[in-house]
Design a protein around this motif. Structure first.
Motif, PDB file in Angstrom:
ATOM      1  N   CYS A   1       0.835  -1.210   0.000  1.00 46.65           N
ATOM      2  CA  CYS A   1       0.000   0.000   0.000  1.00 46.65           C
ATOM      3  C   CYS A   1       0.865   1.254   0.000  1.00 46.65           C
ATOM      4  O   CYS A   1       0.606   2.201  -0.756  1.00 46.65           O
ATOM      5  CB  CYS A   1      -0.919   0.016   1.220  1.00 46.65           C
ATOM      6  N   ILE A   2       1.896   1.259   0.836  1.00 47.75           N
ATOM      7  CA  ILE A   2       2.797   2.415   0.917  1.00 47.75           C
ATOM      8  C   ILE A   2       3.514   2.622  -0.414  1.00 47.75           C
ATOM      9  O   ILE A   2       3.625   3.752  -0.907  1.00 47.75           O
ATOM     10  CB  ILE A   2       3.791   2.248   2.085  1.00 47.75           C
ATOM     11  N   SER A   3       3.988   1.538  -1.034  1.00 44.92           N
ATOM     12  CA  SER A   3       4.678   1.651  -2.325  1.00 44.92           C
ATOM     13  C   SER A   3       3.759   2.222  -3.392  1.00 44.92           C
ATOM     14  O   SER A   3       4.170   3.078  -4.186  1.00 44.92           O
ATOM     15  CB  SER A   3       5.187   0.275  -2.772  1.00 44.92           C
ATOM     16  N   ILE A   4       2.520   1.758  -3.415  1.00 45.36           N
ATOM     17  CA  ILE A   4       1.553   2.268  -4.392  1.00 45.36           C
ATOM     18  C   ILE A   4       1.294   3.749  -4.146  1.00 45.36           C
ATOM     19  O   ILE A   4       1.283   4.551  -5.087  1.00 45.36           O
ATOM     20  CB  ILE A   4       0.238   1.453  -4.325  1.00 45.36           C
ATOM     21  N   CYS A   5       1.115   4.120  -2.886  1.00 45.84           N
ATOM     22  CA  CYS A   5       0.861   5.530  -2.552  1.00 45.84           C
ATOM     23  C   CYS A   5       2.019   6.425  -2.971  1.00 45.84           C
ATOM     24  O   CYS A   5       1.807   7.499  -3.541  1.00 45.84           O
ATOM     25  CB  CYS A   5       0.587   5.677  -1.060  1.00 45.84           C
ATOM     26  N   LYS A   6       3.238   6.003  -2.684  1.00 50.66           N
ATOM     27  CA  LYS A   6       4.411   6.800  -3.075  1.00 50.66           C
ATOM     28  C   LYS A   6       4.474   6.960  -4.585  1.00 50.66           C
ATOM     29  O   LYS A   6       4.756   8.042  -5.096  1.00 50.66           O
ATOM     30  CB  LYS A   6       5.698   6.151  -2.562  1.00 50.66           C
ATOM     31  N   THR A   7       4.194   5.877  -5.305  1.00 52.45           N
ATOM     32  CA  THR A   7       4.253   5.914  -6.765  1.00 52.45           C
ATOM     33  C   THR A   7       3.208   6.863  -7.344  1.00 52.45           C
ATOM     34  O   THR A   7       3.471   7.563  -8.320  1.00 52.45           O
ATOM     35  CB  THR A   7       4.058   4.493  -7.337  1.00 52.45           C
TER      36      THR A   7
ATOM     37  N   LEU B   1      -2.168   7.086   2.239  1.00 55.09           N
ATOM     38  CA  LEU B   1      -2.924   5.863   2.519  1.00 55.09           C
ATOM     39  C   LEU B   1      -4.411   6.172   2.623  1.00 55.09           C
ATOM     40  O   LEU B   1      -5.251   5.426   2.114  1.00 55.09           O
ATOM     41  CB  LEU B   1      -2.427   5.199   3.805  1.00 55.09           C
ATOM     42  N   ASP B   2      -4.746   7.295   3.282  1.00 56.11           N
ATOM     43  CA  ASP B   2      -6.147   7.704   3.403  1.00 56.11           C
ATOM     44  C   ASP B   2      -6.768   7.941   2.031  1.00 56.11           C
ATOM     45  O   ASP B   2      -7.925   7.580   1.794  1.00 56.11           O
ATOM     46  CB  ASP B   2      -6.289   8.962   4.251  1.00 56.11           C
ATOM     47  N   ASP B   3      -6.008   8.552   1.121  1.00 55.32           N
ATOM     48  CA  ASP B   3      -6.530   8.845  -0.219  1.00 55.32           C
ATOM     49  C   ASP B   3      -6.968   7.581  -0.944  1.00 55.32           C
ATOM     50  O   ASP B   3      -8.002   7.566  -1.613  1.00 55.32           O
ATOM     51  CB  ASP B   3      -5.467   9.530  -1.092  1.00 55.32           C
TER      52      ASP B   3
END
Length: 67
Positions: free
Chosen positions: A47-53, A58-60
């Motif tokens: 999840c964190i990797s996807i968010c950074k990319t 995470l909330d978004d």
């Protein structure tokens, strides 16, 4: 689990296919597809990797609003 339309919208906003996002976060295209369909619960690290990319929090992308 609910479909993750927020992830799909964010991916499309960045003009990325499922395969392109998958490559960036080091998973298969099928994994991204299953997350978007709500059939796979990703690890926090993924999840964190996807968010950074996708430049999202995470909330978004992963927080479900209470009805």
């Amino acid at each position: 689990m609910m479909k993750n339309l927020k992830l799909k919208v964010a991916r499309v906003e960045h003009d990325l296919s499922q395969a392109e996002l998958a490559k960036k976060v080091d998973v298969t295209r099928q994994t991204i597809g299953l997350i978007e369909q709500g059939k796979y619960n990703p690890s926090l690290q993924l999840c964190i990797s996807i968010c950074k990319t996708l430049n999202k929090t995470l909330d978004d992308l992963f927080w479900q609003e209470e009805d």
